[in-house]
Structure formats: C-alpha cells, structure tokens
Design a protein around this motif. Structure first.
Motif, PDB file in Angstrom:
ATOM      1  N   CYS A 157       0.839  -1.207   0.000  1.00 44.53           N
ATOM      2  CA  CYS A 157       0.000   0.000   0.000  1.00 44.53           C
ATOM      3  C   CYS A 157       0.874   1.257   0.000  1.00 44.53           C
ATOM      4  CB  CYS A 157      -0.935  -0.023   1.203  1.00 44.53           C
ATOM      5  SG  CYS A 157      -2.212   1.251   1.151  1.00 44.53           S
ATOM      6  N   ASP A 158       1.063   1.861   1.172  1.00 43.10           N
ATOM      7  CA  ASP A 158       1.786   3.131   1.210  1.00 43.10           C
ATOM      8  C   ASP A 158       2.987   3.125   2.143  1.00 43.10           C
ATOM      9  OD1 ASP A 158       0.154   2.917   3.434  1.00 43.10           O
ATOM     10  OD2 ASP A 158      -0.191   5.077   3.579  1.00 43.10           O
ATOM     11  N   ASP A 159       3.401   1.959   2.639  1.00 48.97           N
ATOM     12  CA  ASP A 159       4.597   1.868   3.477  1.00 48.97           C
ATOM     13  C   ASP A 159       5.628   0.995   2.783  1.00 48.97           C
ATOM     14  OD1 ASP A 159       3.775   3.455   5.626  1.00 48.97           O
ATOM     15  OD2 ASP A 159       2.702   1.788   6.557  1.00 48.97           O
ATOM     16  N   THR A 160       6.857   1.509   2.694  1.00 54.57           N
ATOM     17  CA  THR A 160       7.958   0.739   2.128  1.00 54.57           C
ATOM     18  C   THR A 160       8.731   0.137   3.287  1.00 54.57           C
ATOM     19  OG1 THR A 160       8.118   2.409   0.382  1.00 54.57           O
ATOM     20  CG2 THR A 160       9.900   0.794   0.520  1.00 54.57           C
ATOM     21  N   GLY A 161       8.643  -1.178   3.447  1.00 57.06           N
ATOM     22  CA  GLY A 161       9.281  -1.823   4.592  1.00 57.06           C
ATOM     23  C   GLY A 161      10.216  -2.935   4.187  1.00 57.06           C
ATOM     24  N   CYS A 162      11.257  -3.117   4.980  1.00 58.26           N
ATOM     25  CA  CYS A 162      12.190  -4.218   4.769  1.00 58.26           C
ATOM     26  C   CYS A 162      12.708  -4.671   6.122  1.00 58.26           C
ATOM     27  CB  CYS A 162      13.366  -3.795   3.874  1.00 58.26           C
ATOM     28  SG  CYS A 162      14.576  -5.120   3.598  1.00 58.26           S
ATOM     29  N   ALA A 163      12.897  -5.979   6.278  1.00 59.68           N
ATOM     30  CA  ALA A 163      13.437  -6.511   7.522  1.00 59.68           C
ATOM     31  C   ALA A 163      14.158  -7.822   7.250  1.00 59.68           C
ATOM     32  CB  ALA A 163      12.324  -6.724   8.550  1.00 59.68           C
ATOM     33  N   ILE A 164      15.098  -8.131   8.129  1.00 61.28           N
ATOM     34  CA  ILE A 164      15.802  -9.412   8.103  1.00 61.28           C
ATOM     35  C   ILE A 164      15.504 -10.100   9.421  1.00 61.28           C
ATOM     36  CG2 ILE A 164      18.027 -10.588   8.029  1.00 61.28           C
ATOM     37  CD1 ILE A 164      17.721  -7.142   6.535  1.00 61.28           C
ATOM     38  N   VAL A 165      14.905 -11.295   9.342  1.00 62.67           N
ATOM     39  CA  VAL A 165      14.464 -12.022  10.529  1.00 62.67           C
ATOM     40  C   VAL A 165      15.015 -13.444  10.468  1.00 62.67           C
ATOM     41  CG1 VAL A 165      12.443 -12.906  11.785  1.00 62.67           C
ATOM     42  CG2 VAL A 165      12.361 -10.643  10.722  1.00 62.67           C
ATOM     43  N   ASP A 166      15.436 -13.968  11.629  1.00 64.96           N
ATOM     44  CA  ASP A 166      15.921 -15.345  11.644  1.00 64.96           C
ATOM     45  C   ASP A 166      14.840 -16.299  12.128  1.00 64.96           C
ATOM     46  OD1 ASP A 166      15.861 -15.342  14.436  1.00 64.96           O
ATOM     47  OD2 ASP A 166      18.025 -15.151  14.683  1.00 64.96           O
ATOM     48  N   SER A 167      15.166 -17.582  12.137  1.00 65.13           N
ATOM     49  CA  SER A 167      14.174 -18.607  12.417  1.00 65.13           C
ATOM     50  C   SER A 167      13.687 -18.619  13.853  1.00 65.13           C
ATOM     51  CB  SER A 167      14.716 -19.990  12.052  1.00 65.13           C
ATOM     52  OG  SER A 167      15.983 -20.187  12.635  1.00 65.13           O
ATOM     53  N   ALA A 224      13.917  -1.537   8.447  1.00 59.10           N
ATOM     54  CA  ALA A 224      13.797  -0.135   8.047  1.00 59.10           C
ATOM     55  C   ALA A 224      12.411   0.059   7.450  1.00 59.10           C
ATOM     56  CB  ALA A 224      14.871   0.245   7.033  1.00 59.10           C
ATOM     57  N   LEU A 225      11.889   1.265   7.592  1.00 57.77           N
ATOM     58  CA  LEU A 225      10.535   1.552   7.107  1.00 57.77           C
ATOM     59  C   LEU A 225      10.443   3.003   6.663  1.00 57.77           C
ATOM     60  CD1 LEU A 225       7.555   0.369   6.942  1.00 57.77           C
ATOM     61  CD2 LEU A 225       7.169   1.543   9.113  1.00 57.77           C
ATOM     62  N   HIS A 226       9.852   3.203   5.505  1.00 56.09           N
ATOM     63  CA  HIS A 226       9.555   4.562   5.050  1.00 56.09           C
ATOM     64  C   HIS A 226       8.049   4.699   4.931  1.00 56.09           C
ATOM     65  CE1 HIS A 226       9.825   8.376   2.891  1.00 56.09           C
ATOM     66  NE2 HIS A 226       8.903   7.898   2.072  1.00 56.09           N
ATOM     67  N   SER A 227       7.481   5.640   5.664  1.00 55.91           N
ATOM     68  CA  SER A 227       6.041   5.856   5.650  1.00 55.91           C
ATOM     69  C   SER A 227       5.676   7.021   4.731  1.00 55.91           C
ATOM     70  CB  SER A 227       5.538   6.144   7.068  1.00 55.91           C
ATOM     71  OG  SER A 227       4.160   6.484   7.044  1.00 55.91           O
ATOM     72  N   GLN A 228       4.619   6.830   3.956  1.00 53.94           N
ATOM     73  CA  GLN A 228       4.096   7.886   3.086  1.00 53.94           C
ATOM     74  C   GLN A 228       2.894   8.583   3.712  1.00 53.94           C
ATOM     75  OE1 GLN A 228       3.099   6.105  -0.691  1.00 53.94           O
ATOM     76  NE2 GLN A 228       4.999   4.918  -0.823  1.00 53.94           N
ATOM     77  N   HIS A 229       2.667   8.332   4.985  1.00 52.90           N
ATOM     78  CA  HIS A 229       1.430   8.752   5.651  1.00 52.90           C
ATOM     79  C   HIS A 229       1.103  10.228   5.450  1.00 52.90           C
ATOM     80  CE1 HIS A 229      -1.550   9.554   8.718  1.00 52.90           C
ATOM     81  NE2 HIS A 229      -0.708  10.342   9.351  1.00 52.90           N
ATOM     82  N   LEU A 230       2.053  11.111   5.734  1.00 58.61           N
ATOM     83  CA  LEU A 230       1.765  12.549   5.680  1.00 58.61           C
ATOM     84  C   LEU A 230       1.462  13.019   4.257  1.00 58.61           C
ATOM     85  CD1 LEU A 230       4.343  14.027   8.238  1.00 58.61           C
ATOM     86  CD2 LEU A 230       1.875  13.675   8.526  1.00 58.61           C
ATOM     87  N   VAL A 231       2.134  12.414   3.273  1.00 57.10           N
ATOM     88  CA  VAL A 231       1.880  12.787   1.882  1.00 57.10           C
ATOM     89  C   VAL A 231       0.430  12.494   1.516  1.00 57.10           C
ATOM     90  CG1 VAL A 231       2.429  12.276  -0.531  1.00 57.10           C
ATOM     91  CG2 VAL A 231       4.265  12.430   1.171  1.00 57.10           C
ATOM     92  N   HIS A 232      -0.032  11.297   1.844  1.00 61.66           N
ATOM     93  CA  HIS A 232      -1.401  10.911   1.485  1.00 61.66           C
ATOM     94  C   HIS A 232      -2.433  11.600   2.365  1.00 61.66           C
ATOM     95  CE1 HIS A 232       0.181   8.091  -1.357  1.00 61.66           C
ATOM     96  NE2 HIS A 232       0.852   7.436  -0.435  1.00 61.66           N
ATOM     97  N   ILE A 279      -3.271   8.002  -3.363  1.00 65.58           N
ATOM     98  CA  ILE A 279      -3.320   8.074  -4.818  1.00 65.58           C
ATOM     99  C   ILE A 279      -2.292   7.077  -5.347  1.00 65.58           C
ATOM    100  CG2 ILE A 279      -3.031   9.552  -6.837  1.00 65.58           C
ATOM    101  CD1 ILE A 279      -3.745  11.938  -5.032  1.00 65.58           C
ATOM    102  N   PRO A 280      -2.739   5.957  -5.949  1.00 66.07           N
ATOM    103  CA  PRO A 280      -1.830   4.870  -6.326  1.00 66.07           C
ATOM    104  C   PRO A 280      -0.576   5.277  -7.113  1.00 66.07           C
ATOM    105  CG  PRO A 280      -4.084   4.118  -6.495  1.00 66.07           C
ATOM    106  CD  PRO A 280      -4.156   5.595  -6.194  1.00 66.07           C
ATOM    107  N   PRO A 281      -0.678   6.133  -8.149  1.00 68.05           N
ATOM    108  CA  PRO A 281       0.550   6.488  -8.874  1.00 68.05           C
ATOM    109  C   PRO A 281       1.570   7.220  -7.988  1.00 68.05           C
ATOM    110  CG  PRO A 281      -1.381   7.012 -10.184  1.00 68.05           C
ATOM    111  CD  PRO A 281      -1.875   6.688  -8.814  1.00 68.05           C
ATOM    112  N   ILE A 282       1.076   8.046  -7.055  1.00 64.65           N
ATOM    113  CA  ILE A 282       1.990   8.734  -6.143  1.00 64.65           C
ATOM    114  C   ILE A 282       2.630   7.733  -5.186  1.00 64.65           C
ATOM    115  CG2 ILE A 282       2.119  10.405  -4.250  1.00 64.65           C
ATOM    116  CD1 ILE A 282       0.002  12.056  -5.630  1.00 64.65           C
ATOM    117  N   ALA A 283       1.824   6.802  -4.700  1.00 66.39           N
ATOM    118  CA  ALA A 283       2.368   5.768  -3.816  1.00 66.39           C
ATOM    119  C   ALA A 283       3.449   4.975  -4.538  1.00 66.39           C
ATOM    120  CB  ALA A 283       1.250   4.847  -3.349  1.00 66.39           C
TER     121      ALA A 283
END
Length: 427
Positions: free
Chosen positions: A44-54, A62-70, A77-81
């Motif tokens: 959706c509107d959050d760019t997230g990445c993580a490394i997790v073990d078993s 790390a996480l980048h939120s688009q919350h304030l923009v939307h 707005i999908p193209p902006i996201a």
C-alpha cells in the motif's frame, strides 16, 4: 562454542561482531530448521524491509512511511504511492541490511508481498525482490499480505499454536478466520463493503479532525480514538448496529459511516458551521461511532467463536484469538474483544502496534514460517506476478450462515451504549 551460547551471543552483538561471528561459525544457519529471511513490503503506502531469523529475532529493519503525503492529498493516490516506493525502496533495503550486519550470502531467501494490495505498489516490491534474487542467486518467496498479518503474533508470542482464531482489521481488509497451518486458513467472515480502517479515515476526513492541531498528523483511526476520549456524552448520537438480522460472521461498515455523515450534516446545518470548522459535538460523535464499530466487530467475532466450537475447529485448551492489522491498534476495540474473549475462555493476542501496521518484519517472518515448512520457495519465479485481490484460504462463510447460530451477546462492561444496544438478547 555450543549452539545455544552462539545464538545468545549473536542476538546481543553489534553488526560488526555479528559478521565476525558468522565468519567464525558460517554453518550456524546451515541446517534445515534455521534460516535468515529478508522480507519486503510494499502493498500500500509503506515501504518496509526486515531481516528475521528462524527464532524470530529481528536482525535489521527499516521503514519509510508515506502517511503525511497521502494525508495531505486526502487519501492514497496509487501512482503517487508507486513513485514514492520506487524512490525509497533501495535505501530502505540497504538500511535494513546494513543494520543487520548480515551479508547477502548468509540470507537464505527473499520474501515479498505479491497479493493482495495496490498493483502499482506491489509491483515495486516484487520487481526489486526479484532483482535481488537474481543478483545474489537467492530463492524467491511470494507472500500473501493477510497471511503475514495473521502469523506475526507467532513471532511475538511463542505460545500461539495452530489452530487459532484470527481477526484482521485494517484500512483495506476486515475478516475473521481460523488459521489451521502456515498455509491453510478457513475464512468465516469478511467485510461486504468498507474496511474499518477505511471507514475511520473517511469519517475523520469528513469531520475535519485534521483541522484540529492535535490530530493534524494522525491517521483517521488514531484521530477518532483520541477524540472519543474527550466525549462528555458518548450516547449523544444514536447509531444502529448493522447486519443484526443476518446470522453470519460478515462485516459491514458503510452503513455506520453513512449514519455518522447524516448526524454530521444535521449538526453543521443546525450550528451553521463554517467550512473549515468542526461541529460542537465532534468528540461525542467520534465516541458514538467508535462504540458501534466495536460492538459490530464483537458480534461477528462472538459468532465465529460459537461456530468454531460447534465444528471443533479450535481445541478448548488452545483457544486463542489473534488480532492484527492497522485498526487493531485501537485500544477501545481491543478492550471490547478482550471482554468477549474472557467470556468464552479465549486468550487474546495482539502484536505490538508497530507490527500490526504494514511492515517488513511480518513479511520476513511469514517467509521464515514457510521456509521451515518448505512451502512456497521458488527458484524459478519469473512467472509469479502481483494480484490486487486474493481470498484468504477456504471460504466457509456460507456454511457459517447455514448453521443459523444465535448468540446471547456479551455485555461490554464499561462501554456506554443506549438501552436498545445493551446486548442481553439473543440474535
């Protein structure tokens, strides 16, 4: 060094020391039950990445939120996201990998959300994940977004065992299901229209809560929950609970939303409210809306518990309700569900709020669960594409309705409801 000592030392180490430890014992993650998974989330509107073990250790995230923009655009707005995902995904992934101290050669697979979600957003995460798989010769693990939400609780609370009841409430989804295995779910009910988070966002925007400084940077759900705490008369506005005549576990929030809009329009006319101002009774309106949403959710979950018992889907000694998704962060809703769980002998488990909302950790953990079961690991993955909609498991919603289960509704103590909504009747 014993494996237990190695794991303990590894978890408590800095990234630099972790690299040294891996060089000292490169076979630490070589057995079939241990793994390190990199997960990418862009549904959706959050760019997230993580490394997790078993073991469920979050090695880097790390996480980048688009919350304030939307929020400023009045909605996603999908193209902006998509553009924001594209601009930030490489940085987010690099930050997660660097903070973990794990070289790509030690990562066993790369998992990414491929369904359901906004296609333009899903496309960015999926394509970048495939690029990493190609570059580092790693298998690809396509992840169902809702399955990931459902299983995150098993990372946070190791006592959660299959099978368990799960309620997922977010901005795009609302469903109740039984999680039987990592890859097997039984769908008992879902939303027929708006999702709860979507309804919260729409009413918050229409009530103009954003124009009040204390709510200007909050999501709709957060704003309504906090505003409701200031209500001096939560019963000031009458709401009716939807779908009471239907003996199923489906949800509907559009009618509740429309009830609020009618109250709001009458108040704006009555008080001649300027276009940029809120009505005098806005806090009471928020409280009334939140109460009826909570009551409705509790109704459907209670019937799901009755159905699960009738069909022996959840053993009496393992009765657990997992609640996740962005709207699950609402403590008022959780409080109502806790009362239902107490009445039925269920344990309620909600992941920490940061893991209820969209994030890379839940995708990586779903990858871990699947990797350990050897499910959904692809070395030939070019044919895998994104899907904007995808059902969760086997659909039992019609069977639930066929059972015609009547419930004596659990009274939510401490939640103020009008007399005709105090649930002591059987419906």
């Amino acid at each position: 060094m014993s494996l237990i000592c190695f794991k303990t030392l590894y978890r408590k180490s800095t990234p630099v020391i972790r690299r040294t430890l891996l060089e000292f014992n490169p076979k630490y993650y070589s057995n079939s039950k241990s793994c390190i998974i990199l997960g990418i989330e862009t549904s959706c509107d959050d760019t997230g990445c993580a490394i997790v073990d078993s073991e469920g250790n979050i090695l880097g995230e790390a996480l980048h939120s688009q919350h304030l923009v939307h929020l400023n655009n009045g909605g996603i707005i999908p193209p902006i996201a998509q553009d924001l995902h594209r601009a930030n995904i490489e940085r987010v992934v690099n930050e997660a990998v660097q903070s973990s101290g794990i070289p790509f050669k030690e990562i066993d697979a790369i998992a990414a959300t491929v369904k359901p979600g906004l296609p333009l957003s899903l496309m960015i995460g999926t394509k970048y994940s495939k690029y990493l798989c190609r570059k580092h010769d790693k298998p690809f693990m396509p992840i169902h977004h809702m399955e990931a939400h459902a299983l995150t609780a098993r990372m946070c609370d190791k006592s959660v065992e299959f099978p368990f009841l799960v309620l997922l409430i977010s901005g795009g989804h609302c469903l109740v299901a039984v999680a039987e295995r990592v890859d097997k779910f039984l769908l008992l009910g879902e939303s027929l229209d708006d999702a709860p988070g979507e309804a919260f966002d729409k009413v918050a925007r229409r009530m103009k809560l954003k124009n009040l400084p204390e709510y200007s940077k909050l999501s709709g759900g957060q704003a309504v929950e906090l505003a409701a705490r200031k209500a001096d008369n939560p019963l000031a506005y009458k709401f009716t609970i939807p779908l009471q005549q239907y003996k199923n576990c489906n949800f509907s929030f559009s009618g509740i939303k429309n009830q609020l809009l009618l109250h709001l329009q009458r108040e704006e006319i009555l008080h001649d409210v300027p276009a940029d101002r809120v009505i005098p009774g806005v806090y009471n309106l928020c409280a009334g809306f939140q109460i009826v949403v909570t009551r409705h959710i509790c109704h459907r979950v209670q019937r799901a518990m009755e159905y699960a018992a009738r069909k022996n889907l959840v053993p009496p000694d393992k009765q657990t309700l997992v609640v996740s998704g962005g709207a699950a962060c609402n403590n008022f809703i959780k409080g109502g569900l806790k009362m239902v769980c107490d009445e039925y002998g269920y344990k309620i488990v909600r992941p920490p709020p940061k893991f209820c909302t969209d994030n890379g950790v839940m995708i990586a953990w779903n990858g871990v669960e699947r990797f350990k079961e050897n499910i959904g690991i692809y070395h030939d993955w070019e044919h895998i594409d994104v899907e904007n909609s995808a059902p969760l498991g086997e659909d039992l919603t019609n069977d639930v309705e066929t059972e015609r289960i009547s419930c004596k509704w659990v009274k939510l103590k401490g939640i103020n409801l009008p007399q005709n909504q105090l649930q002591s009747s059987t419906v």
